[in-house]
Design a protein around this motif. Structure first.
Motif, PDB file in Angstrom:
ATOM      1  N   VAL A   6     -21.155 -67.247   4.775  1.00 41.12           N
ATOM      2  CA  VAL A   6     -22.554 -67.244   4.376  1.00 41.12           C
ATOM      3  C   VAL A   6     -23.003 -68.631   3.944  1.00 41.12           C
ATOM      4  O   VAL A   6     -24.097 -69.091   4.292  1.00 41.12           O
ATOM      5  CB  VAL A   6     -22.774 -66.220   3.243  1.00 41.12           C
ATOM      6  CG1 VAL A   6     -24.143 -66.414   2.601  1.00 41.12           C
ATOM      7  CG2 VAL A   6     -22.641 -64.798   3.779  1.00 41.12           C
ATOM      8  N   ARG A   7     -22.148 -69.333   3.194  1.00 39.14           N
ATOM      9  CA  ARG A   7     -22.529 -70.660   2.687  1.00 39.14           C
ATOM     10  C   ARG A   7     -22.769 -71.669   3.815  1.00 39.14           C
ATOM     11  O   ARG A   7     -23.484 -72.654   3.631  1.00 39.14           O
ATOM     12  CB  ARG A   7     -21.444 -71.196   1.753  1.00 39.14           C
ATOM     13  CG  ARG A   7     -20.097 -71.443   2.408  1.00 39.14           C
ATOM     14  CD  ARG A   7     -19.254 -72.393   1.558  1.00 39.14           C
ATOM     15  NE  ARG A   7     -19.092 -71.924   0.199  1.00 39.14           N
ATOM     16  CZ  ARG A   7     -18.105 -71.125  -0.219  1.00 39.14           C
ATOM     17  NH1 ARG A   7     -17.201 -70.703   0.657  1.00 39.14           N
ATOM     18  NH2 ARG A   7     -18.020 -70.748  -1.471  1.00 39.14           N
ATOM     19  N   ASP A   8     -22.158 -71.439   4.992  1.00 34.98           N
ATOM     20  CA  ASP A   8     -22.288 -72.375   6.104  1.00 34.98           C
ATOM     21  C   ASP A   8     -23.340 -71.943   7.116  1.00 34.98           C
ATOM     22  O   ASP A   8     -23.546 -72.639   8.122  1.00 34.98           O
ATOM     23  CB  ASP A   8     -20.937 -72.529   6.815  1.00 34.98           C
ATOM     24  CG  ASP A   8     -19.869 -73.111   5.897  1.00 34.98           C
ATOM     25  OD1 ASP A   8     -20.228 -73.954   5.057  1.00 34.98           O
ATOM     26  OD2 ASP A   8     -18.699 -72.716   6.028  1.00 34.98           O
ATOM     27  N   LEU A  68     -31.872 -66.248   1.038  1.00 31.10           N
ATOM     28  CA  LEU A  68     -31.116 -65.082   1.437  1.00 31.10           C
ATOM     29  C   LEU A  68     -31.090 -64.109   0.254  1.00 31.10           C
ATOM     30  O   LEU A  68     -30.446 -64.357  -0.766  1.00 31.10           O
ATOM     31  CB  LEU A  68     -29.690 -65.478   1.833  1.00 31.10           C
ATOM     32  CG  LEU A  68     -28.768 -64.339   2.284  1.00 31.10           C
ATOM     33  CD1 LEU A  68     -29.356 -63.624   3.500  1.00 31.10           C
ATOM     34  CD2 LEU A  68     -27.380 -64.881   2.604  1.00 31.10           C
ATOM     35  N   VAL A  69     -31.814 -63.013   0.378  1.00 36.23           N
ATOM     36  CA  VAL A  69     -31.974 -62.064  -0.723  1.00 36.23           C
ATOM     37  C   VAL A  69     -30.805 -61.091  -0.793  1.00 36.23           C
ATOM     38  O   VAL A  69     -30.276 -60.801  -1.865  1.00 36.23           O
ATOM     39  CB  VAL A  69     -33.296 -61.286  -0.569  1.00 36.23           C
ATOM     40  CG1 VAL A  69     -33.461 -60.296  -1.717  1.00 36.23           C
ATOM     41  CG2 VAL A  69     -34.463 -62.253  -0.517  1.00 36.23           C
ATOM     42  N   ALA A  70     -30.410 -60.562   0.354  1.00 31.66           N
ATOM     43  CA  ALA A  70     -29.363 -59.527   0.366  1.00 31.66           C
ATOM     44  C   ALA A  70     -28.676 -59.536   1.721  1.00 31.66           C
ATOM     45  O   ALA A  70     -29.111 -60.216   2.665  1.00 31.66           O
ATOM     46  CB  ALA A  70     -29.962 -58.154   0.070  1.00 31.66           C
ATOM     47  N   GLY A  71     -27.612 -58.788   1.813  1.00 27.40           N
ATOM     48  CA  GLY A  71     -26.894 -58.677   3.071  1.00 27.40           C
ATOM     49  C   GLY A  71     -26.132 -57.367   3.133  1.00 27.40           C
ATOM     50  O   GLY A  71     -25.629 -56.875   2.117  1.00 27.40           O
ATOM     51  N   SER A  93     -22.013 -62.873  -1.324  1.00 32.43           N
ATOM     52  CA  SER A  93     -21.131 -63.936  -1.799  1.00 32.43           C
ATOM     53  C   SER A  93     -21.108 -65.073  -0.778  1.00 32.43           C
ATOM     54  O   SER A  93     -21.143 -64.824   0.435  1.00 32.43           O
ATOM     55  CB  SER A  93     -19.705 -63.400  -1.996  1.00 32.43           C
ATOM     56  OG  SER A  93     -18.785 -64.462  -2.157  1.00 32.43           O
ATOM     57  N   PRO A  94     -21.054 -66.325  -1.227  1.00 30.52           N
ATOM     58  CA  PRO A  94     -20.964 -67.443  -0.277  1.00 30.52           C
ATOM     59  C   PRO A  94     -19.734 -67.354   0.619  1.00 30.52           C
ATOM     60  O   PRO A  94     -19.707 -67.948   1.701  1.00 30.52           O
ATOM     61  CB  PRO A  94     -20.894 -68.671  -1.194  1.00 30.52           C
ATOM     62  CG  PRO A  94     -21.519 -68.234  -2.486  1.00 30.52           C
ATOM     63  CD  PRO A  94     -21.144 -66.793  -2.617  1.00 30.52           C
ATOM     64  N   ARG A 101     -30.280 -70.310  -9.382  1.00 25.82           N
ATOM     65  CA  ARG A 101     -28.871 -70.632  -9.578  1.00 25.82           C
ATOM     66  C   ARG A 101     -28.082 -69.490 -10.234  1.00 25.82           C
ATOM     67  O   ARG A 101     -26.884 -69.371 -10.052  1.00 25.82           O
ATOM     68  CB  ARG A 101     -28.749 -71.906 -10.411  1.00 25.82           C
ATOM     69  CG  ARG A 101     -27.311 -72.420 -10.544  1.00 25.82           C
ATOM     70  CD  ARG A 101     -27.284 -73.824 -11.110  1.00 25.82           C
ATOM     71  NE  ARG A 101     -27.854 -74.769 -10.154  1.00 25.82           N
ATOM     72  CZ  ARG A 101     -28.814 -75.635 -10.421  1.00 25.82           C
ATOM     73  NH1 ARG A 101     -29.346 -75.681 -11.626  1.00 25.82           N
ATOM     74  NH2 ARG A 101     -29.254 -76.470  -9.492  1.00 25.82           N
ATOM     75  N   ASP A 102     -28.737 -68.646 -11.023  1.00 27.29           N
ATOM     76  CA  ASP A 102     -28.050 -67.581 -11.752  1.00 27.29           C
ATOM     77  C   ASP A 102     -27.642 -66.478 -10.782  1.00 27.29           C
ATOM     78  O   ASP A 102     -28.444 -65.621 -10.410  1.00 27.29           O
ATOM     79  CB  ASP A 102     -28.959 -67.010 -12.841  1.00 27.29           C
ATOM     80  CG  ASP A 102     -28.218 -66.066 -13.780  1.00 27.29           C
ATOM     81  OD1 ASP A 102     -27.063 -65.709 -13.449  1.00 27.29           O
ATOM     82  OD2 ASP A 102     -28.773 -65.706 -14.828  1.00 27.29           O
ATOM     83  N   THR A 103     -26.374 -66.487 -10.368  1.00 24.79           N
ATOM     84  CA  THR A 103     -25.880 -65.508  -9.404  1.00 24.79           C
ATOM     85  C   THR A 103     -25.553 -64.161 -10.027  1.00 24.79           C
ATOM     86  O   THR A 103     -25.253 -63.202  -9.316  1.00 24.79           O
ATOM     87  CB  THR A 103     -24.612 -66.051  -8.706  1.00 24.79           C
ATOM     88  OG1 THR A 103     -23.618 -66.328  -9.711  1.00 24.79           O
ATOM     89  CG2 THR A 103     -24.918 -67.302  -7.917  1.00 24.79           C
TER      90      THR A 103
END
Length: 552
Positions: free
Chosen positions: A284-286, A297-300, A311-312, A502-504
């Motif tokens: 996801v991070r890439d 990206l709100v949800a998956g 999660s990244p 930023r608050d995950t």
């Protein structure tokens, strides 16, 4: 072949009953030989007046116990020494029978007479009373999460197969208190039943031994849920109906946008990663979506599990559905840039075809809103479908309107029928979104190759649901709607959008800033006191957010 555990630092409670018995046998044998060696050495010196080394005495004792001879020490003059030698001989015979029964016979048979002997010590564990799906999938899921369990399997050969493979399985009848006791039901924290008509009997018997037991029951139909609740079942799951609802929710309206004006140009869309996407295996991070400065990206959805936010480290698969928020034109550009990915606006589907009108198909239809046009197809006239016919035949799907449908939900019984239905539907329409249910998890990849866009396996979903329930979470709860709301930005004044996102730990996220009729989504945008912000999240998350600020 499952990997063997590393025995370094092994705790005694990690040993099976058979392994503990073997350790006790070896230690006891050593102590007996040592005891007889010392007594014999003393007797040869004090009674026979023939002193000798301790090693010579050790050799004689071993020869006597194994009945291979006495060497040069015989005969003995004193009666005490003769009685001692007879005792050593009898002890050797007894030990030989014990070794034959405990070690030799099971070694050649490759299975113990009592599979419970392979169980490690259990406490606060899961007892599984039968399991009618792919047992290996469930047990692998529990093993991966390091969850202690005992499976009671009524089929002898299946129990032996699982036990020989290293799983914590025993043969028995879970309706019998004695067999539940072998699984230490009194110390268990959770009971899982998948035993059809035997479920009520098993649950009642288990609760007599452990009234604090939590109980999950798998059923073929939701019709028994009320009755099972009355006898003590905490959570009843009908996998076919559960997945049918899940597929219908994915095919219709999983996301809503509240009170959005045209000039805002903010939208939420799902990007469905299709089978031919180049994003397969990308974290996801890439992904280009995450790297885009104006999109969030709100949800998956990953294998049917909603992760908000993802999660990244999550990897994109053909089953991944990403919920993206941002300016409409930016989403359109991103969709065009990513080849093999299909994006659709989050709007009500105009027409849904449901192939298979059994338990799963009925649940799918029930969850669809009244403004959705639904056509049901089944070959059984008794189920009263809209179209009666074989769903694997092109004529039947054409009669159901597959060429004009926006989505096809496949909930037929056999996996072979599901795969053929998917292939035929894809040949008739390249635009229809195909969402399918399969039983065997190994058929998931085949369903994608046949042309499905989204696939859920009953085996995998059931296993993950059980694993999640142990931790107090449910993987397959009905999908929460994702909402977009506008609110005063005072709470975030002075922060950048990057800071606000930023608050995950939060289940809601800040999408963008509305300022002078323009929406800013760049992460470096600083939020001002007179701005308005867009916040996205599930219904529950937005309710939590609304308790903090006043939402317009």
């Amino acid at each position: 072949m499952r990997e063997l555990r590393n025995i370094e630092g092994l705790h005694p409670r990690d040993l099976t009953q058979r392994q503990r018995l073997l350790v006790i046998f070896v230690i006891s044998l050593g102590l007996v030989v040592l005891f007889y060696t010392l007594i014999y050495n003393w007797g040869m010196r004090a009674l026979e007046n023939r002193p000798q080394s301790i090693f010579r005495s050790f050799q004689t004792v071993v020869e006597t116990m194994t009945t291979t001879g006495f060497g040069a020490d015989s005969p003995w003059a004193t009666s005490v020494m003769n009685i001692l030698m007879v005792t050593i001989q009898l002890t050797g015979i007894v030990i030989g029978f014990v070794a034959l029964r405990v070690l030799v016979i099971p070694l050649f048979e490759q299975t113990p007479l009592n599979l419970a002997g392979r169980l490690t010590s259990k406490d606060d564990h899961v007892v599984i009373a039968e399991y009618q799906r792919d047992t290996d999938v469930l047990l692998d899921e529990l093993e991966e999460l390091d969850i202690d369990y005992v499976l009671i399997e009524s089929d002898v050969e299946e129990a032996k197969r699982l036990s020989d493979a290293g799983y914590q399985a025993i043969n028995g009848d879970p309706e019998e208190q004695a067999d539940l006791d072998r699984a230490t039901i009194e110390r268990a924290s959770l009971l899982i039943t998948d035993a059809g008509d035997k479920t009520a009997s098993i649950v009642l018997t288990a609760l007599e031994a452990n009234e604090d037991l939590r109980v999950i029951s798998f059923t073929e139909s939701t019709r028994h849920n009320v009755a099972l609740t009355e006898i003590g079942v905490d959570y009843s799951v009908a996998p076919h109906a559960l997945i049918g609802r899940q597929l219908a929710e994915k095919a219709t309206t999983p996301v809503t946008v509240d009170e959005q004006s045209e000039e805002d140009e903010i939208d939420i869309r799902e990007i469905l990663v299709r089978r031919d996407s180049p994003l397969h295996g990308v974290q996801v991070r890439d992904s280009p979506i995450v790297r885009h400065p104006n999109l969030t990206l709100v949800a998956g959805w990953f294998d049917g599990e909603l992760r908000l936010p993802p999660s990244p480290d999550d990897k994109l698969t053909p089953n991944a559905v990403l919920t993206v928020a941002g300016p409409i034109n930016e989403i359109d550009e991103m969709t065009s840039e990513i080849g093999g990915v299909r994006s659709r606006p989050i709007t009500t589907q105009s027409k849904i075809v449901v192939a298979g009108f059994g338990e799963g198909g009925t649940a799918a239809v029930d969850v669809l809103s009244t403004d959705v046009s639904v056509t049901t197809v089944d070959e059984s006239e008794e189920r009263n479908p809209d179209v009666i016919g074989d769903v694997t035949e092109p004529e039947t799907l054409r009669e159901a309107g597959i060429e004009d449908a926006s989505a096809l939900v496949v909930t037929v019984g056999a996996d072979s029928t599901a795969l053929m239905t998917i292939a035929v539907a894809r040949s008739l329409s390249n635009e229809v979104e195909i969402l399918a249910r399969v039983t065997d998890s190994d058929k998931t990849r085949a369903a994608f190759r046949a042309g499905a866009d989204y696939v859920l396996s009953i085996q995998q979903v059931s296993a993950r649901l059980v694993a999640a329930e142990v931790h107090g979470e449910r993987v397959m709860d009905p999908a929460s709607q994702i909402r977009l709301v506008r609110t005063d930005a005072a709470l975030f004044t002075g922060e950048t959008l990057a800071d606000a996102r930023r608050d995950t730990e939060r289940s809601w996220t800040v999408i963008g800033v509305s300022r002078d009729s323009t929406v800013h989504t760049d992460e470096q945008t600083t939020i001002r006191a007179d701005d308005e912000i867009f916040v996205a999240g599930s219904d529950e998350a937005i309710q939590e957010f609304e308790q903090t600020v006043d939402v317009q």
